[in-house]
Design a protein around this motif. Structure first.
Motif, mmCIF file in Angstrom:
data_model
loop_
_atom_site.group_PDB
_atom_site.id
_atom_site.type_symbol
_atom_site.label_atom_id
_atom_site.label_comp_id
_atom_site.label_asym_id
_atom_site.label_seq_id
_atom_site.Cartn_x
_atom_site.Cartn_y
_atom_site.Cartn_z
ATOM 1 N N GLY A 1 -64.398 54.792 66.621
ATOM 2 C CA GLY A 1 -64.307 53.338 66.728
ATOM 3 C C GLY A 1 -64.028 52.682 65.385
ATOM 4 O O GLY A 1 -63.231 51.744 65.289
ATOM 5 N N MET A 2 -64.687 53.154 64.334
ATOM 6 C CA MET A 2 -64.443 52.603 63.001
ATOM 7 C C MET A 2 -63.033 52.921 62.516
ATOM 8 O O MET A 2 -62.385 52.098 61.869
ATOM 9 C CB MET A 2 -65.481 53.128 62.021
ATOM 10 N N GLY A 3 -62.543 54.103 62.839
ATOM 11 C CA GLY A 3 -61.163 54.450 62.481
ATOM 12 C C GLY A 3 -60.164 53.573 63.218
ATOM 13 O O GLY A 3 -59.184 53.112 62.633
ATOM 14 N N ALA A 4 -60.423 53.317 64.490
ATOM 15 C CA ALA A 4 -59.544 52.439 65.263
ATOM 16 C C ALA A 4 -59.597 51.016 64.727
ATOM 17 O O ALA A 4 -58.567 50.330 64.658
ATOM 18 C CB ALA A 4 -59.931 52.476 66.742
ATOM 19 N N LEU A 5 -60.774 50.566 64.323
ATOM 20 C CA LEU A 5 -60.912 49.230 63.749
ATOM 21 C C LEU A 5 -60.135 49.113 62.431
ATOM 22 O O LEU A 5 -59.459 48.109 62.182
ATOM 23 C CB LEU A 5 -62.387 48.917 63.525
ATOM 24 N N GLY A 6 -60.204 50.128 61.604
ATOM 25 C CA GLY A 6 -59.445 50.142 60.351
ATOM 26 C C GLY A 6 -57.951 50.151 60.607
ATOM 27 O O GLY A 6 -57.187 49.470 59.917
ATOM 28 N N LEU A 7 -57.513 50.921 61.605
ATOM 29 C CA LEU A 7 -56.089 50.957 61.950
ATOM 30 C C LEU A 7 -55.625 49.602 62.459
ATOM 31 O O LEU A 7 -54.543 49.126 62.093
ATOM 32 C CB LEU A 7 -55.831 52.047 62.996
ATOM 33 N N LEU A 8 -56.434 48.953 63.280
ATOM 34 C CA LEU A 8 -56.070 47.623 63.782
ATOM 35 C C LEU A 8 -56.007 46.607 62.642
ATOM 36 O O LEU A 8 -55.119 45.750 62.625
ATOM 37 C CB LEU A 8 -57.064 47.174 64.842
ATOM 38 N N ALA A 9 -56.929 46.687 61.695
ATOM 39 C CA ALA A 9 -56.900 45.777 60.551
ATOM 40 C C ALA A 9 -55.647 46.006 59.707
ATOM 41 O O ALA A 9 -55.018 45.046 59.247
ATOM 42 C CB ALA A 9 -58.151 45.960 59.697
ATOM 43 N N PHE A 10 -55.268 47.253 59.514
ATOM 44 C CA PHE A 10 -54.047 47.555 58.767
ATOM 45 C C PHE A 10 -52.817 47.046 59.492
ATOM 46 O O PHE A 10 -51.926 46.436 58.884
ATOM 47 C CB PHE A 10 -53.933 49.062 58.521
ATOM 48 N N LEU A 11 -52.743 47.253 60.800
ATOM 49 C CA LEU A 11 -51.587 46.780 61.562
ATOM 50 C C LEU A 11 -51.527 45.257 61.589
ATOM 51 O O LEU A 11 -50.439 44.667 61.557
ATOM 52 C CB LEU A 11 -51.628 47.352 62.982
#
Length: 62
Positions: A13-23
């Motif tokens: 979940g934290m990795g997905a959150l970081g990816l969404l923030a980057f995108l």
């Protein structure tokens, strides 16, 4: 071993959150001008505009 059932989804979940923030940052143009700040520091600021001359107030006492 039971803690892995909590930590693995948390890490994903934290990795997905970081990816969404980057995108999101990529879509909002945060990475468009990478050289602008590096070049801007090399140039001096423009000189300040000249101050208007002081004129005495005719109603002020001397």
């Amino acid at each position: 071993m039971d803690v892995l059932l909590f930590l693995i989804p948390l890490a994903l979940g934290m990795g997905a959150l970081g990816l969404l923030a980057f995108l999101w940052a990529l879509g909002n143009g945060q990475f468009d001008d990478l050289d602008g700040a590096a070049e801007r520091i090399l140039f001096d600021d423009p000189p300040p505009p000249p101050k208007p001359p002081c004129t005495p107030d005719p109603g002020a006492p001397n």
